[in-house]
Design an enzyme around this catalytic site. Sequence first.
Site, PDB file in Angstrom:
ATOM      1  N   HIS A 130      48.086  68.690 -53.148  1.00 54.51           N
ATOM      2  CA  HIS A 130      48.441  69.377 -52.157  1.00 54.51           C
ATOM      3  C   HIS A 130      47.443  69.193 -50.843  1.00 54.51           C
ATOM      4  O   HIS A 130      46.263  69.115 -51.086  1.00 54.51           O
ATOM      5  CB  HIS A 130      48.776  70.807 -52.404  1.00 54.51           C
ATOM      6  CG  HIS A 130      49.433  71.527 -51.532  1.00 54.51           C
ATOM      7  ND1 HIS A 130      49.042  72.074 -50.484  1.00 54.51           N
ATOM      8  CD2 HIS A 130      50.796  71.860 -51.549  1.00 54.51           C
ATOM      9  CE1 HIS A 130      49.952  72.815 -49.767  1.00 54.51           C
ATOM     10  NE2 HIS A 130      51.034  72.815 -50.512  1.00 54.51           N
TER      11      HIS A 130
ATOM     12  N   ASP B 279      56.437  71.744 -56.799  1.00 48.14           N
ATOM     13  CA  ASP B 279      57.590  70.844 -57.290  1.00 48.14           C
ATOM     14  C   ASP B 279      57.373  70.397 -58.661  1.00 48.14           C
ATOM     15  O   ASP B 279      58.168  69.602 -59.184  1.00 48.14           O
ATOM     16  CB  ASP B 279      57.398  69.789 -56.235  1.00 48.14           C
ATOM     17  CG  ASP B 279      57.941  70.097 -54.700  1.00 48.14           C
ATOM     18  OD1 ASP B 279      57.129  70.023 -54.010  1.00 48.14           O
ATOM     19  OD2 ASP B 279      58.893  70.986 -54.736  1.00 48.14           O
TER      20      ASP B 279
END
Length: 430
Positions: free
Chosen positions: A306, A364
């Site tokens: 991320h 996700d």
Amino acid sequence: MTEQSAKLTLGQKDADLAVRSGSIGPDVVDVTALYKQTGLFTYDPGFSSTASCESKITYIDGDEGVLLHRGYPIDQLAERGDFLETCYLLLYGELPTTREKDDFVYRVTRHTMVHEQMSRFYTGFRRDAHPMAVMVGSVGALSAFYHDSTDIADPHQRMVASLRMVAKMPTIAAMAYKYHIGQPFVYPRNDLAYAENFLHMCFAVPCEPYRINPVLARAMDRIFILHADHEQNASTSTVRLAGSSGANPFACVAAGIACLWGPAHGGANEAALNMLMEIGTKDRIPEFIARAKDKNDPFRLMGFGHRVYKNYDPRAKIMQQTCHEVLDELGIKDDPLLEVAMELERIALTDEYFIEKKLYPNVDFYSGITLKALGFPTTMFTVLFAVARTVGWIAQWKEMIEDPHQRIGRPRQLYTGAEMRDYVAVDERG
Ligand code: SDX
């Protein structure tokens, strides 16, 4: 906010730049006057060191793995609240009283239908069109139906447009799914709660009653909460930039959907599940870990890493818990994909490469397994992300429009192309 200053000196050029502090998080060097004072631009193509705006909506601390919506931690909102309450919080800035919430739920519920002409749009698509393509097209088309809420200078119309977007996205998404699988559209029902209504529009058929499973509806609602907003991510920044030109909110959300589709962003939930299916069994995990570490291989572990979180994504933990709840409720034991996911996570989190680069599972990673168990095809995963993120997009759009310092976004560049040169007639070219 406290005022400090930073001095930038380059040869004979000096710039005194204000340093501003927020309520929490890093201070910012205000470079608004930099070009005027020095003729210099800043350069930050991925915006890793750039604050694009001032906002009061969402705060992320990537090192601590903290996510706050209007100051409330995501785990408390996900465990104790519901999605429409989170929508109210994001849009209005405070948690609603009982009366405020009842009124908000009433208004959203009664905006869930779309203009009947909208259904004609779908028939123009092939049945096997990716539902995200259908979403980009149909949401962009909404502006053709709601001229009475596109005057962005009118606060009432801004809120009406915001409510319409939150209310209609589940209906539009469910219609995209039904069209994709060749089943008739199912109208929204005012007696159902938001997530129940969405599951009903997706999975009910005219031939028999559809029973809402409260555990699955609660899981769907929590998944919406986890995806509602996330500071100035790529799709939110897209919505803000589109909105800065004065474009109507429906067109701005359509731009956000287009950006979210990318596998590096919202498309990662679909890509992560496809990756887990490609890995197939635990014994193949080392092969894929090696590929993820190989600089010459473009493969990346989807659902990992991320830009901001250099610690565990707080949403991923809640998503993992939700995944187990859904699989348990459905009696799915020893799901091979979950086995592979958990083993992949265990190995990655002990691998030097992932530790050194601070790569953790993101929101996700477990969502795909959960959504597949709920009955959605992988092509619908990013559509569900878009349904949830609509409230974040529209809340950020509203904040930008209402910011008195707001101007059209127009970045500059570092130009490395050809210097000025004269035109050469075609018969004189080499
Ligand atoms: C979302 O911004 C948001 O808030 C987004 C989001 C939201 O709610 O809006 O949180 C939703 O988009 C979550 C992220 C979903 N994407 C994926 O899961 C795709 C896989 N992840 C990567 O593509 C990547 O981690 C990104 C895109 C998420 C972040 O990319 P960055 O910040 O540009 O990081 P990077 O590419 O510079 O990576 C740093 C290093 C690189 O190695 P070096 O060049 O330093 O040697 O880490 C490596 C990368 O190669 N790396 C990975 C990796 N992610 C980064 N290596 C293997 N697998 C990965 N997943």
